[in-house]
Design a protein around this motif. Sequence first.
Motif, PDB file in Angstrom:
ATOM      1  N   ASP A  68      11.409   4.571   4.686  1.00  0.00           N
ATOM      2  CA  ASP A  68      10.741   2.819   5.182  1.00  0.00           C
ATOM      3  C   ASP A  68      10.358   2.026   4.052  1.00  0.00           C
ATOM      4  O   ASP A  68       9.882   2.941   3.276  1.00  0.00           O
ATOM      5  N   VAL A  69      10.676   0.525   4.944  1.00  0.00           N
ATOM      6  CA  VAL A  69       9.816  -0.007   3.370  1.00  0.00           C
ATOM      7  C   VAL A  69       8.676  -0.635   3.807  1.00  0.00           C
ATOM      8  O   VAL A  69       8.924  -1.406   5.395  1.00  0.00           O
ATOM      9  N   LEU A  70       7.723  -0.992   3.239  1.00  0.00           N
ATOM     10  CA  LEU A  70       6.727  -1.358   2.951  1.00  0.00           C
ATOM     11  C   LEU A  70       6.430  -2.921   2.906  1.00  0.00           C
ATOM     12  O   LEU A  70       6.111  -3.059   1.329  1.00  0.00           O
TER      13      LEU A  70
ATOM     14  N   ASP B  46      10.477  -2.934  18.106  1.00  0.00           N
ATOM     15  CA  ASP B  46      12.318  -2.395  17.280  1.00  0.00           C
ATOM     16  C   ASP B  46      11.723  -1.104  16.010  1.00  0.00           C
ATOM     17  O   ASP B  46      10.962  -0.716  16.450  1.00  0.00           O
ATOM     18  N   SER B  47      12.288  -1.765  15.141  1.00  0.00           N
ATOM     19  CA  SER B  47      12.324  -0.704  13.834  1.00  0.00           C
ATOM     20  C   SER B  47      10.993  -1.658  13.318  1.00  0.00           C
ATOM     21  O   SER B  47      11.377  -1.272  11.880  1.00  0.00           O
ATOM     22  N   VAL B  48      10.851  -2.399  13.529  1.00  0.00           N
ATOM     23  CA  VAL B  48       9.308  -2.819  12.887  1.00  0.00           C
ATOM     24  C   VAL B  48       7.664  -3.232  13.242  1.00  0.00           C
ATOM     25  O   VAL B  48       8.357  -4.230  14.495  1.00  0.00           O
ATOM     26  N   LYS B  49       7.184  -2.599  12.538  1.00  0.00           N
ATOM     27  CA  LYS B  49       5.811  -2.766  13.354  1.00  0.00           C
ATOM     28  C   LYS B  49       4.673  -3.383  12.183  1.00  0.00           C
ATOM     29  O   LYS B  49       5.002  -3.281  10.598  1.00  0.00           O
TER      30      LYS B  49
ATOM     31  N   VAL C 199       5.807  -2.731   8.235  1.00  0.00           N
ATOM     32  CA  VAL C 199       6.785  -1.502   7.647  1.00  0.00           C
ATOM     33  C   VAL C 199       8.076  -0.861   8.597  1.00  0.00           C
ATOM     34  O   VAL C 199       7.717  -1.938  10.020  1.00  0.00           O
ATOM     35  N   CYS C 200       9.128  -1.627   7.391  1.00  0.00           N
ATOM     36  CA  CYS C 200      10.067  -1.108   8.403  1.00  0.00           C
ATOM     37  C   CYS C 200      11.289  -0.368   8.224  1.00  0.00           C
ATOM     38  O   CYS C 200      10.943   0.624   7.133  1.00  0.00           O
ATOM     39  N   SER C 201      10.968   0.249   9.316  1.00  0.00           N
ATOM     40  CA  SER C 201      11.847   1.597   9.735  1.00  0.00           C
ATOM     41  C   SER C 201      13.848   1.558   9.822  1.00  0.00           C
ATOM     42  O   SER C 201      14.378   2.655   9.693  1.00  0.00           O
ATOM     43  N   GLY C 202      14.198   0.721   9.593  1.00  0.00           N
ATOM     44  CA  GLY C 202      15.308   0.408  10.428  1.00  0.00           C
ATOM     45  C   GLY C 202      15.800   0.153   8.617  1.00  0.00           C
ATOM     46  O   GLY C 202      15.611   0.400   7.760  1.00  0.00           O
ATOM     47  N   GLU C 203      17.941   0.397   9.332  1.00  0.00           N
ATOM     48  CA  GLU C 203      18.628   0.533   7.629  1.00  0.00           C
ATOM     49  C   GLU C 203      18.939  -1.213   7.744  1.00  0.00           C
ATOM     50  O   GLU C 203      18.475  -0.852   6.214  1.00  0.00           O
ATOM     51  N   TYR C 204      18.639  -2.131   8.064  1.00  0.00           N
ATOM     52  CA  TYR C 204      18.464  -3.555   7.677  1.00  0.00           C
ATOM     53  C   TYR C 204      17.941  -4.109   9.195  1.00  0.00           C
ATOM     54  O   TYR C 204      17.857  -3.668  10.320  1.00  0.00           O
ATOM     55  N   ASP C 205      16.933  -4.621   8.614  1.00  0.00           N
ATOM     56  CA  ASP C 205      16.177  -4.967   8.983  1.00  0.00           C
ATOM     57  C   ASP C 205      15.851  -6.637   9.244  1.00  0.00           C
ATOM     58  O   ASP C 205      15.989  -6.943   7.188  1.00  0.00           O
TER      59      ASP C 205
ATOM     60  N   ILE D 241      -2.413   3.817   7.357  1.00  0.00           N
ATOM     61  CA  ILE D 241      -2.529   2.462   8.871  1.00  0.00           C
ATOM     62  C   ILE D 241      -3.398   3.183   9.423  1.00  0.00           C
ATOM     63  O   ILE D 241      -3.906   2.319  10.651  1.00  0.00           O
ATOM     64  N   SER D 242      -4.367   4.658   9.843  1.00  0.00           N
ATOM     65  CA  SER D 242      -5.001   4.621  10.384  1.00  0.00           C
ATOM     66  C   SER D 242      -6.364   4.378  10.131  1.00  0.00           C
ATOM     67  O   SER D 242      -7.198   3.288  11.257  1.00  0.00           O
ATOM     68  N   SER D 243      -6.129   3.143   9.305  1.00  0.00           N
ATOM     69  CA  SER D 243      -7.669   2.136   9.419  1.00  0.00           C
ATOM     70  C   SER D 243      -7.093   0.932   9.678  1.00  0.00           C
ATOM     71  O   SER D 243      -8.202   0.604   9.169  1.00  0.00           O
ATOM     72  N   LEU D 244      -5.867   0.725   9.922  1.00  0.00           N
ATOM     73  CA  LEU D 244      -5.807  -0.336  10.585  1.00  0.00           C
ATOM     74  C   LEU D 244      -5.655  -0.682  11.995  1.00  0.00           C
ATOM     75  O   LEU D 244      -5.202   0.094  12.696  1.00  0.00           O
ATOM     76  N   THR D 245      -5.454  -2.513  11.992  1.00  0.00           N
ATOM     77  CA  THR D 245      -5.428  -2.065  13.901  1.00  0.00           C
ATOM     78  C   THR D 245      -3.875  -2.977  13.893  1.00  0.00           C
ATOM     79  O   THR D 245      -3.142  -3.942  13.478  1.00  0.00           O
TER      80      THR D 245
END
Length: 77
Positions: free
Chosen positions: A69-71, A20-23, A45-51, A10-14
């Motif tokens: 988290d699901v990537l 909410d829980s989706v980045k 990056v999906c960090s919610g229980e359901y996204d 992530i440090s290399s990405l923009t």
Amino acid sequence: MNETDLDELISSLTPHESADSVKTYRNTVSISCPACEDPFDDLVVCSGEYDSLELSKVLDLCVTTVDDDVLLFTHQH
Ligand SMILES: [Zn+2]
């Protein structure tokens, strides 16, 4: 993938969008996808229980998990 790998990635990405829980992060430097080794377009990056994702395009997806988290790595044609 572990959390250290994810932080490094992530440090290399923009950062692009976060809701909410989706980045979403843009891969502007052509980093290889850890799953298929082709450069990916976006990391989601999906960090919610359901996204839910609303995709505006047909995309190929590669998937991995880090803890709970699901990537998703997106590839456009
Ligand atoms: Zn891939």
